[in-house]
Design a protein around this motif. Sequence first.
Motif, PDB file in Angstrom:
ATOM      1  N   GLY A   1       2.919 -36.886  16.484  1.00  0.00           N
ATOM      2  CA  GLY A   1       3.563 -35.659  16.928  1.00  0.00           C
ATOM      3  C   GLY A   1       2.802 -34.416  16.544  1.00  0.00           C
ATOM      4  O   GLY A   1       3.311 -33.312  16.659  1.00  0.00           O
ATOM      5  N   GLY A   2       1.601 -34.581  16.103  1.00  0.00           N
ATOM      6  CA  GLY A   2       0.771 -33.440  15.723  1.00  0.00           C
ATOM      7  C   GLY A   2      -0.613 -33.900  15.332  1.00  0.00           C
ATOM      8  O   GLY A   2      -1.131 -33.536  14.279  1.00  0.00           O
ATOM      9  N   GLY A   3      -1.192 -34.741  16.152  1.00  0.00           N
ATOM     10  CA  GLY A   3      -2.451 -35.376  15.797  1.00  0.00           C
ATOM     11  C   GLY A   3      -3.641 -34.447  15.715  1.00  0.00           C
ATOM     12  O   GLY A   3      -4.507 -34.613  14.864  1.00  0.00           O
ATOM     13  N   GLY A   4      -3.713 -33.499  16.596  1.00  0.00           N
ATOM     14  CA  GLY A   4      -4.828 -32.577  16.581  1.00  0.00           C
ATOM     15  C   GLY A   4      -4.638 -31.498  15.524  1.00  0.00           C
ATOM     16  O   GLY A   4      -3.671 -31.523  14.751  1.00  0.00           O
ATOM     17  N   GLY A   5      -5.567 -30.565  15.460  1.00  0.00           N
ATOM     18  CA  GLY A   5      -5.422 -29.539  14.449  1.00  0.00           C
ATOM     19  C   GLY A   5      -6.284 -28.322  14.701  1.00  0.00           C
ATOM     20  O   GLY A   5      -7.242 -28.376  15.471  1.00  0.00           O
ATOM     21  N   TYR A   6      -5.924 -27.222  14.054  1.00  0.00           N
ATOM     22  CA  TYR A   6      -6.653 -25.966  14.138  1.00  0.00           C
ATOM     23  C   TYR A   6      -7.132 -25.595  12.741  1.00  0.00           C
ATOM     24  O   TYR A   6      -6.324 -25.445  11.820  1.00  0.00           O
ATOM     25  CB  TYR A   6      -5.759 -24.859  14.701  1.00  0.00           C
ATOM     26  CG  TYR A   6      -5.228 -25.162  16.079  1.00  0.00           C
ATOM     27  CD1 TYR A   6      -5.965 -24.848  17.216  1.00  0.00           C
ATOM     28  CD2 TYR A   6      -3.991 -25.799  16.243  1.00  0.00           C
ATOM     29  CE1 TYR A   6      -5.486 -25.138  18.477  1.00  0.00           C
ATOM     30  CE2 TYR A   6      -3.509 -26.094  17.507  1.00  0.00           C
ATOM     31  CZ  TYR A   6      -4.260 -25.767  18.621  1.00  0.00           C
ATOM     32  OH  TYR A   6      -3.794 -26.076  19.874  1.00  0.00           O
ATOM     33  N   LEU A   7      -8.437 -25.463  12.589  1.00  0.00           N
ATOM     34  CA  LEU A   7      -9.024 -25.117  11.307  1.00  0.00           C
ATOM     35  C   LEU A   7      -9.706 -23.762  11.406  1.00  0.00           C
ATOM     36  O   LEU A   7     -10.264 -23.413  12.455  1.00  0.00           O
ATOM     37  CB  LEU A   7     -10.042 -26.171  10.870  1.00  0.00           C
ATOM     38  CG  LEU A   7      -9.485 -27.579  10.642  1.00  0.00           C
ATOM     39  CD1 LEU A   7      -9.655 -28.421  11.915  1.00  0.00           C
ATOM     40  CD2 LEU A   7     -10.186 -28.272   9.481  1.00  0.00           C
ATOM     41  N   ILE A   8      -9.676 -23.004  10.310  1.00  0.00           N
ATOM     42  CA  ILE A   8     -10.256 -21.660  10.284  1.00  0.00           C
ATOM     43  C   ILE A   8     -11.524 -21.668   9.445  1.00  0.00           C
ATOM     44  O   ILE A   8     -11.508 -22.073   8.276  1.00  0.00           O
ATOM     45  CB  ILE A   8      -9.247 -20.643   9.729  1.00  0.00           C
ATOM     46  CG1 ILE A   8      -7.979 -20.631  10.600  1.00  0.00           C
ATOM     47  CG2 ILE A   8      -9.865 -19.246   9.667  1.00  0.00           C
ATOM     48  CD1 ILE A   8      -6.871 -19.729  10.070  1.00  0.00           C
ATOM     49  N   SER A   9     -12.607 -21.236  10.049  1.00  0.00           N
ATOM     50  CA  SER A   9     -13.903 -21.207   9.382  1.00  0.00           C
ATOM     51  C   SER A   9     -13.852 -20.346   8.123  1.00  0.00           C
ATOM     52  O   SER A   9     -13.237 -19.283   8.099  1.00  0.00           O
ATOM     53  CB  SER A   9     -14.978 -20.675  10.328  1.00  0.00           C
ATOM     54  OG  SER A   9     -16.177 -20.390   9.626  1.00  0.00           O
ATOM     55  N   LYS A  10     -14.551 -20.800   7.081  1.00  0.00           N
ATOM     56  CA  LYS A  10     -14.593 -20.042   5.825  1.00  0.00           C
ATOM     57  C   LYS A  10     -15.352 -18.728   6.003  1.00  0.00           C
ATOM     58  O   LYS A  10     -15.269 -17.835   5.156  1.00  0.00           O
ATOM     59  CB  LYS A  10     -15.259 -20.887   4.743  1.00  0.00           C
ATOM     60  CG  LYS A  10     -14.975 -20.425   3.313  1.00  0.00           C
ATOM     61  CD  LYS A  10     -13.494 -20.476   2.996  1.00  0.00           C
ATOM     62  CE  LYS A  10     -13.176 -19.917   1.607  1.00  0.00           C
ATOM     63  NZ  LYS A  10     -13.685 -20.777   0.530  1.00  0.00           N
ATOM     64  N   LYS A  11     -16.077 -18.609   7.119  1.00  0.00           N
ATOM     65  CA  LYS A  11     -16.796 -17.365   7.396  1.00  0.00           C
ATOM     66  C   LYS A  11     -15.850 -16.226   7.786  1.00  0.00           C
ATOM     67  O   LYS A  11     -16.233 -15.058   7.772  1.00  0.00           O
ATOM     68  CB  LYS A  11     -17.829 -17.586   8.502  1.00  0.00           C
ATOM     69  CG  LYS A  11     -18.939 -18.552   8.117  1.00  0.00           C
ATOM     70  CD  LYS A  11     -19.919 -18.749   9.272  1.00  0.00           C
ATOM     71  CE  LYS A  11     -21.025 -19.727   8.881  1.00  0.00           C
ATOM     72  NZ  LYS A  11     -21.992 -19.943   9.990  1.00  0.00           N
ATOM     73  N   VAL A  12     -14.618 -16.574   8.151  1.00  0.00           N
ATOM     74  CA  VAL A  12     -13.637 -15.566   8.547  1.00  0.00           C
ATOM     75  C   VAL A  12     -13.138 -14.829   7.306  1.00  0.00           C
ATOM     76  O   VAL A  12     -12.757 -15.466   6.311  1.00  0.00           O
ATOM     77  CB  VAL A  12     -12.445 -16.232   9.276  1.00  0.00           C
ATOM     78  CG1 VAL A  12     -11.358 -15.213   9.577  1.00  0.00           C
ATOM     79  CG2 VAL A  12     -12.920 -16.904  10.551  1.00  0.00           C
ATOM     80  N   PRO A  13     -13.113 -13.506   7.320  1.00  0.00           N
ATOM     81  CA  PRO A  13     -12.601 -12.748   6.165  1.00  0.00           C
ATOM     82  C   PRO A  13     -11.138 -13.088   5.885  1.00  0.00           C
ATOM     83  O   PRO A  13     -10.378 -13.426   6.792  1.00  0.00           O
ATOM     84  CB  PRO A  13     -12.747 -11.288   6.600  1.00  0.00           C
ATOM     85  CG  PRO A  13     -13.755 -11.305   7.697  1.00  0.00           C
ATOM     86  CD  PRO A  13     -13.602 -12.618   8.390  1.00  0.00           C
ATOM     87  N   GLU A  14     -10.742 -12.988   4.639  1.00  0.00           N
ATOM     88  CA  GLU A  14      -9.387 -13.356   4.234  1.00  0.00           C
ATOM     89  C   GLU A  14      -8.323 -12.580   5.013  1.00  0.00           C
ATOM     90  O   GLU A  14      -7.295 -13.141   5.403  1.00  0.00           O
ATOM     91  CB  GLU A  14      -9.215 -13.121   2.736  1.00  0.00           C
ATOM     92  CG  GLU A  14      -7.854 -13.547   2.214  1.00  0.00           C
ATOM     93  CD  GLU A  14      -7.760 -13.471   0.698  1.00  0.00           C
ATOM     94  OE1 GLU A  14      -6.627 -13.470   0.178  1.00  0.00           O
ATOM     95  OE2 GLU A  14      -8.829 -13.409   0.048  1.00  0.00           O
ATOM     96  N   ALA A  15      -8.580 -11.310   5.267  1.00  0.00           N
ATOM     97  CA  ALA A  15      -7.595 -10.503   5.997  1.00  0.00           C
ATOM     98  C   ALA A  15      -7.376 -11.052   7.405  1.00  0.00           C
ATOM     99  O   ALA A  15      -6.247 -11.066   7.913  1.00  0.00           O
ATOM    100  CB  ALA A  15      -8.067  -9.049   6.066  1.00  0.00           C
ATOM    101  N   LYS A  16      -8.446 -11.530   8.035  1.00  0.00           N
ATOM    102  CA  LYS A  16      -8.297 -12.056   9.392  1.00  0.00           C
ATOM    103  C   LYS A  16      -7.659 -13.443   9.387  1.00  0.00           C
ATOM    104  O   LYS A  16      -7.010 -13.834  10.368  1.00  0.00           O
ATOM    105  CB  LYS A  16      -9.643 -12.094  10.123  1.00  0.00           C
ATOM    106  CG  LYS A  16      -9.468 -12.430  11.598  1.00  0.00           C
ATOM    107  CD  LYS A  16     -10.661 -12.099  12.451  1.00  0.00           C
ATOM    108  CE  LYS A  16     -10.344 -12.322  13.916  1.00  0.00           C
ATOM    109  NZ  LYS A  16     -11.475 -12.003  14.810  1.00  0.00           N
TER     110      LYS A  16
END
Length: 512
Positions: A338-353
């Motif tokens: 029921g949620g196999g895929g995923g969204y990951l956020i690159s560590k290059k993205v600033p914390e505020a974003k």
Amino acid sequence: MKQSIRWVTSMSALTLSLAFTAGCSTGGSGGASPGQSGQAADGKKPLSIQMFAGLYNEVPDMNNAYWTEWQKKTNSKLEVEWIPAGDLNTKLDLLLASGDLPEVVAVPDFKRPTLISAIKNGAFWDLTPFLGDFSKYPNLKNNTVKDAFKYRTVDGKIYSLPGSRSRVDIGIKIRKDWLDKLNIPVPATLDEYEAAMKKIVEGDPDGNGKKDTLGLIGNGVIVNDGDTSFAAAFGALEPTYNAEGGLVFTNLTPQYTEAIAWFRKLYEQGILAKEFSVMKRVQAEELFKTGRAASYARSIWWDKEWENEIEKAGQPNPKIVNLTLKGPKGYAIDLAIGGGGGYLISKKVPEAKVKQLLDYFELTASQEISDFSYYGIPDVHYKSVDGQKVLTEQGVKEVNTTGKGVGVLTYEKWGKVISASGNKAYNDAKIKEVEKYDEIGLVDPFRYLVSNTWINVWAKYENEWKAAVTKAIVGQISMDDYRQFVDKVNSLPETKQAYKEFAEHYKTFQAK
């Protein structure tokens, strides 16, 4: 056991080109979409998001009505690199190896070994401290499938947001109108399926005067989306332990080997398409929806749309049904988590974003955005018929699987069953057709289990295993040769260590 959950990491195509036509969208690169150039009602400028995501339909026009409205509703400006589904895992591996990551990486398998390695090497943000107790993210907490975040932890930390989808998803389809034409009952067992398919490929169900109908088609190692479903009928999704008490990887269990032997028999009889190992997903889909093939395993919600396409191709009154096949050790039903895929956020993205991106995904997990992703704009993409939203011609073109790949969405039990191209009566019948799937189907532990050791083992042997599968099915090696290969991998000290790690991890989930 109903405790099996899995995402098969090894079902990507055998032969994939390294020169990708990724179909990168120009959406966002040629200026803001209509409605996107100004500020939102609250005065905030649209959030620009660079994303890597799967392409399951034609490359979308990011300036069309659907995508303009999506970006307006979410106050976003999407710049998406769309990757054809058949190339997705290989392209992902190359992307991770390069280290040149976009802001958001949408993946079909959040526990893919190469991804886990990248996570451990610090490529993505640990979202645990941002999410906290989820008090700031009620949609992510309440609208996703049960235990979605529990299953996606790595070393106890959350690195990916779920793509919240139905557990009931894949159906083994067959052309019932062809069964009726040839006076064949709807198969209820694997043996009956085999016998029915043999009659179809040796007959002339489409009435073209030729015996050229393909039987079971797909793409990948065997038939891709259907590999795990068929293997489930042989008991492959039941947790299997070796002599040392280690949990054996599903594809290397004796039960899975039984499934390979069965596919070999189908191939010998001309039931399994000869091109199964090199066929791309788009090719398989085209063959099925133009009435060239009898059976195909994909998401159930395609049925009505494909029936319409088959009729356009000149075959009147086509009827697709999804089978409930019983095998020697279970049903041929593979449930998602029921949620196999995923969204990951690159560590290059600033914390505020990172916080801004989490706000975006929180909004996509709302019922409003989820409903929009399935049906689009009233009177543009759908019309209400007898209380059922039915897609218009424009809706069929613009509202599709690809459009659901940029947001979390809400959990919908029948979300992968109900067709937006079908009326209420059609969809009620379709739910009735598969209503027992969630009860008798299985999920597999390797959809969420992690072993640090296994990451290296499978990276070394996965391609060799794929090649061995194909050779065994087409008769280039014997089944004994295939078993010897499996035994070789299973007997490695590092494999046994990985299996111990899997078993220990599995215990932690059983205790919860």
